[in-house]
Scaffold this motif. Sequence first.
Motif, PDB file in Angstrom:
ATOM      1  N   THR A   5       8.709 -24.392  56.537  1.00  0.00           N
ATOM      2  CA  THR A   5       9.420 -23.206  56.989  1.00  0.00           C
ATOM      3  C   THR A   5       9.916 -23.407  58.413  1.00  0.00           C
ATOM      4  O   THR A   5       9.211 -23.939  59.255  1.00  0.00           O
ATOM      5  CB  THR A   5       8.482 -21.982  56.936  1.00  0.00           C
ATOM      6  OG1 THR A   5       8.000 -21.829  55.616  1.00  0.00           O
ATOM      7  CG2 THR A   5       9.196 -20.725  57.353  1.00  0.00           C
ATOM      8  N   THR A   6      11.140 -22.973  58.676  1.00  0.00           N
ATOM      9  CA  THR A   6      11.699 -23.058  60.021  1.00  0.00           C
ATOM     10  C   THR A   6      11.497 -21.734  60.729  1.00  0.00           C
ATOM     11  O   THR A   6      11.907 -20.689  60.235  1.00  0.00           O
ATOM     12  CB  THR A   6      13.203 -23.394  59.968  1.00  0.00           C
ATOM     13  OG1 THR A   6      13.357 -24.638  59.304  1.00  0.00           O
ATOM     14  CG2 THR A   6      13.791 -23.482  61.359  1.00  0.00           C
ATOM     15  N   ASN A   7      10.849 -21.776  61.870  1.00  0.00           N
ATOM     16  CA  ASN A   7      10.636 -20.608  62.703  1.00  0.00           C
ATOM     17  C   ASN A   7      11.881 -20.397  63.556  1.00  0.00           C
ATOM     18  O   ASN A   7      12.576 -21.349  63.890  1.00  0.00           O
ATOM     19  CB  ASN A   7       9.403 -20.881  63.577  1.00  0.00           C
ATOM     20  CG  ASN A   7       8.983 -19.697  64.390  1.00  0.00           C
ATOM     21  OD1 ASN A   7       9.797 -19.020  65.007  1.00  0.00           O
ATOM     22  ND2 ASN A   7       7.690 -19.455  64.397  1.00  0.00           N
ATOM     23  N   ARG A  34      26.196 -15.134  72.104  1.00  0.00           N
ATOM     24  CA  ARG A  34      25.187 -14.082  72.259  1.00  0.00           C
ATOM     25  C   ARG A  34      24.277 -14.031  71.036  1.00  0.00           C
ATOM     26  O   ARG A  34      23.075 -13.794  71.159  1.00  0.00           O
ATOM     27  CB  ARG A  34      25.877 -12.730  72.486  1.00  0.00           C
ATOM     28  CG  ARG A  34      24.939 -11.613  72.782  1.00  0.00           C
ATOM     29  CD  ARG A  34      24.253 -11.799  74.150  1.00  0.00           C
ATOM     30  NE  ARG A  34      23.217 -10.798  74.292  1.00  0.00           N
ATOM     31  CZ  ARG A  34      21.920 -11.047  74.391  1.00  0.00           C
ATOM     32  NH1 ARG A  34      21.479 -12.279  74.431  1.00  0.00           N
ATOM     33  NH2 ARG A  34      21.053 -10.081  74.486  1.00  0.00           N
ATOM     34  N   THR A  35      24.817 -14.299  69.861  1.00  0.00           N
ATOM     35  CA  THR A  35      24.009 -14.348  68.641  1.00  0.00           C
ATOM     36  C   THR A  35      23.014 -15.501  68.721  1.00  0.00           C
ATOM     37  O   THR A  35      21.845 -15.336  68.376  1.00  0.00           O
ATOM     38  CB  THR A  35      24.911 -14.504  67.400  1.00  0.00           C
ATOM     39  OG1 THR A  35      25.814 -13.401  67.360  1.00  0.00           O
ATOM     40  CG2 THR A  35      24.109 -14.565  66.119  1.00  0.00           C
ATOM     41  N   LYS A  43      14.685 -12.651  68.322  1.00  0.00           N
ATOM     42  CA  LYS A  43      15.163 -11.391  67.755  1.00  0.00           C
ATOM     43  C   LYS A  43      15.475 -11.598  66.273  1.00  0.00           C
ATOM     44  O   LYS A  43      15.751 -12.709  65.827  1.00  0.00           O
ATOM     45  CB  LYS A  43      16.425 -10.906  68.475  1.00  0.00           C
ATOM     46  CG  LYS A  43      16.272 -10.771  69.964  1.00  0.00           C
ATOM     47  CD  LYS A  43      15.387  -9.626  70.335  1.00  0.00           C
ATOM     48  CE  LYS A  43      15.424  -9.430  71.839  1.00  0.00           C
ATOM     49  NZ  LYS A  43      14.175  -9.113  72.419  1.00  0.00           N
ATOM     50  N   ASN A  44      15.438 -10.519  65.519  1.00  0.00           N
ATOM     51  CA  ASN A  44      15.746 -10.596  64.092  1.00  0.00           C
ATOM     52  C   ASN A  44      17.170 -11.090  63.873  1.00  0.00           C
ATOM     53  O   ASN A  44      18.067 -10.758  64.638  1.00  0.00           O
ATOM     54  CB  ASN A  44      15.573  -9.239  63.430  1.00  0.00           C
ATOM     55  CG  ASN A  44      14.118  -8.850  63.296  1.00  0.00           C
ATOM     56  OD1 ASN A  44      13.240  -9.697  63.327  1.00  0.00           O
ATOM     57  ND2 ASN A  44      13.862  -7.568  63.150  1.00  0.00           N
ATOM     58  N   ALA A  45      17.319 -11.888  62.834  1.00  0.00           N
ATOM     59  CA  ALA A  45      18.646 -12.406  62.493  1.00  0.00           C
ATOM     60  C   ALA A  45      18.806 -12.375  60.991  1.00  0.00           C
ATOM     61  O   ALA A  45      17.866 -12.656  60.247  1.00  0.00           O
ATOM     62  CB  ALA A  45      18.796 -13.829  63.008  1.00  0.00           C
ATOM     63  N   GLY A  46      19.991 -12.030  60.555  1.00  0.00           N
ATOM     64  CA  GLY A  46      20.274 -12.003  59.127  1.00  0.00           C
ATOM     65  C   GLY A  46      20.579 -13.393  58.602  1.00  0.00           C
ATOM     66  O   GLY A  46      20.847 -14.330  59.360  1.00  0.00           O
TER      67      GLY A  46
END
Length: 76
Positions: A5-7, A34-35, A43-46
Amino acid sequence: MNPNTTNLRDIKKMRLERHWLQDRLAEMSGLNIRTIQRIENGKNAGLESLKPLLLILIKKKNWNRLEKKKNMFRML
């Protein structure tokens, strides 16, 4: 946790291993800088943001591995 799994923090590590600036990764992935910063800060990312990043980072990693193998065969 699955070792494959990639963190989100690994994305920064992979970028730094390649000596890339955030703006280079942003350009290559088509994402806003910025993303990239938000993702690297945990931070959460889709998936729509993570997928291009991982494709770039993992593809480059595998590409380097393939190049080394190709060069080994040339020596034979």
